[in-house]
Design a protein around this motif. Structure first.
Motif, PDB file in Angstrom:
ATOM      1  N   PRO A  21      12.093 -24.408 -30.642  1.00 41.32           N
ATOM      2  CA  PRO A  21      11.041 -23.819 -31.461  1.00 41.32           C
ATOM      3  C   PRO A  21      10.245 -24.785 -32.339  1.00 41.32           C
TER       4      PRO A  21
ATOM      5  N   ASP B 146       6.748 -19.188 -29.072  1.00 43.47           N
ATOM      6  CA  ASP B 146       6.778 -20.389 -28.265  1.00 43.47           C
ATOM      7  C   ASP B 146       6.236 -20.203 -26.853  1.00 43.47           C
TER       8      ASP B 146
ATOM      9  N   ALA C 286      12.029 -16.910 -30.783  1.00 45.45           N
ATOM     10  CA  ALA C 286      11.578 -18.038 -29.968  1.00 45.45           C
ATOM     11  C   ALA C 286      10.568 -17.582 -28.925  1.00 45.45           C
TER      12      ALA C 286
ATOM     13  N   ILE D 243      20.620 -21.534 -31.241  1.00 37.09           N
ATOM     14  CA  ILE D 243      20.813 -22.747 -32.023  1.00 37.09           C
ATOM     15  C   ILE D 243      20.750 -22.398 -33.496  1.00 37.09           C
TER      16      ILE D 243
ATOM     17  N   LEU E 204      18.269 -18.472 -26.190  1.00 40.02           N
ATOM     18  CA  LEU E 204      18.272 -19.574 -27.148  1.00 40.02           C
ATOM     19  C   LEU E 204      19.242 -19.272 -28.276  1.00 40.02           C
TER      20      LEU E 204
ATOM     21  N   VAL F  26      18.622 -19.324 -34.932  1.00 39.68           N
ATOM     22  CA  VAL F  26      17.411 -18.959 -34.212  1.00 39.68           C
ATOM     23  C   VAL F  26      17.820 -18.182 -32.976  1.00 39.68           C
ATOM     24  N   GLY F  27      17.379 -16.932 -32.891  1.00 38.73           N
ATOM     25  CA  GLY F  27      17.718 -16.115 -31.736  1.00 38.73           C
ATOM     26  C   GLY F  27      16.633 -16.167 -30.692  1.00 38.73           C
ATOM     27  N   THR F  28      16.828 -15.385 -29.614  1.00 36.37           N
ATOM     28  CA  THR F  28      15.875 -15.417 -28.519  1.00 36.37           C
ATOM     29  C   THR F  28      14.561 -14.769 -28.896  1.00 36.37           C
TER      30      THR F  28
END
Lengths: 162, 123, 98
Positions: free
Chosen positions: B42, B122, B118, A89, A87, B113-115
């Protein structure tokens, strides 16, 4: 009166497109329902520029292909963000100032922003819009200037966005 | 001239069914990708962006594909009406949702927002 | 191919139900239900083509309208906790609650 005629034409076209039966009985029933709808709209007092916004139809039809191109471009970046393995963003909230004068032009601008994936109009106060963007670098106020001017030109007329 | 025209028409009759089916399938895949985005992102505002893929490109591709394989003008006009409805109502619903969340005080996540974050919040 | 598209959309609807169940806030659930409605419209149209009965499109049109109205009605209800309140413009007073 022009607004009333526009409403009648739009309703009749919609009815004919939905029905597909051309016998006299069905056609007369459609005419009766059209008359009832017009009476109801008159009593609700919604036959005005917002109720039948067909005056600027040509300008809007010229605006829509550009908007479709923007939607396709924005779609590609959001799809890439969705299917990327990690991810990545950077959401941001930005304030955008609009040059649109009338309510209809503001609605068109805000709806164009929302229809483009990656940006959502959160709030409208006067002539300032609060926009939430998926990528910080793509949603700076300068990115919306062209859309703003084009929607103002499409709805408000030529002189609005000089 | 007329022969060329009827030739093109014949080709179009052959081509439009696979083309329409392919566009339907592509739109369905885009809907699926939008759903995956709704599941992965997220917070509520970013999920709105993912849901708008479904509402714009996915719906438009599926509807245009159905227009290509449709048997008559009546079906095309109904599909066009659905297309206009979706394109008018989906940004309005998105804006109403975002505005309601903002008014109720749901704070958006700002910044990169990184991995790692999240996955934690989430999964 | 159209049947495959229908199956893909149905799979997406199942995944959206997951988000509607686990959604942390109310607005996540409303978003999931709204998107579910859009997918239902598409699935109804595709189902009509698969079963060779394009009359299903009438139901799809009705569903598209009902979906929009129900989303707005649910949002209005959870903002004011009542359907009796007229919608007022923000800035003209009447935004006492959050």
């Amino acid at each position: 009166m022009a607004y009333f005629l526009g409403l009648v034409v739009a309703l009749a076209a919609f009815w004919l497109g939905m029905s597909g039966h051309n016998t006299p009985l069905i056609l007369s029933l459609g005419g009766i329902s059209l008359i009832i709808t017009c009476i109801l709209a008159y009593r609700l007092d919604i036959i005005d520029r917002e109720g039948s916004p067909y005056v600027r139809l040509v300008g809007f039809l010229l605006y829509f292909p550009w908007l479709a191109k923007e939607i396709v471009k924005a779609n590609i970046s959001v799809i890439r963000a969705c299917v990327k393995a990690d991810l990545d963003i950077a959401p941001a909230l930005v304030k955008v100032k609009t040059v649109c004068k009338s309510d209809l032009a503001k609605v068109t601008f805000a709806n164009s922003i929302t229809l483009t994936p990656g940006t959502v109009t959160v709030e409208i106060e006067g002539d300032k819009l609060l926009v939430h963007g998926l990528y910080e670098q793509d949603s700076q106020p300068e990115a919306f200037v062209e859309m703003d001017q084009r929607s103002a030109r499409a709805i408000d007329g030529k002189g609005a966005a000089a | 001239m007329a022969e060329v025209f009827s030739d093109i028409l014949g080709y179009w009759e052959i081509v439009r069914f696979p083309l329409g089916a392919l566009m339907c399938f592509g739109g369905a895949i885009l809907c699926l990708i939008g759903t995956v985005g709704v599941l992965r992102f997220p917070d509520i505002y970013t999920r709105l962006h993912a849901a708008s893929i479904t509402d714009t490109s996915g719906a438009a591709l599926v509807l245009i594909g159905m227009m290509l394989i449709s048997p008559g003008w009546l079906v095309i006009s109904k599909l066009f009406a659905i297309c206009v409805f979706i394109f008018l109502t989906s940004p309005t619903a998105s804006h109403a949702l975002a505005n309601a969340a903002h008014t109720a005080g749901v704070q958006p996540i700002i910044g990169r927002v990184g991995t790692s974050e999240a996955d934690g919040g989430d999964a | 191919m159209i049947a495959a598209a229908l199956i893909a959309i149905l799979f997406g609807m199942a995944l959206l139900l997951l988000r509607a169940f686990i959604g942390p806030t109310l607005y996540d659930r409303i978003l999931a239900v709204n998107s579910f409605g859009t997918k239902t419209v598409l699935a109804l149209g595709l189902l009509g083509f698969v079963m060779d009965r394009p009359e299903f499109l009438d139901i799809a049109i009705t569903y598209a309208l009902i979906n929009f109205v129900s989303t707005i009605a649910i949002l209005k209800f959870f903002r004011y906790r009542s359907f009796q309140v007229p919608l007022v413009r923000r800035g003209q007073g009447g935004n006492a609650d959050g």
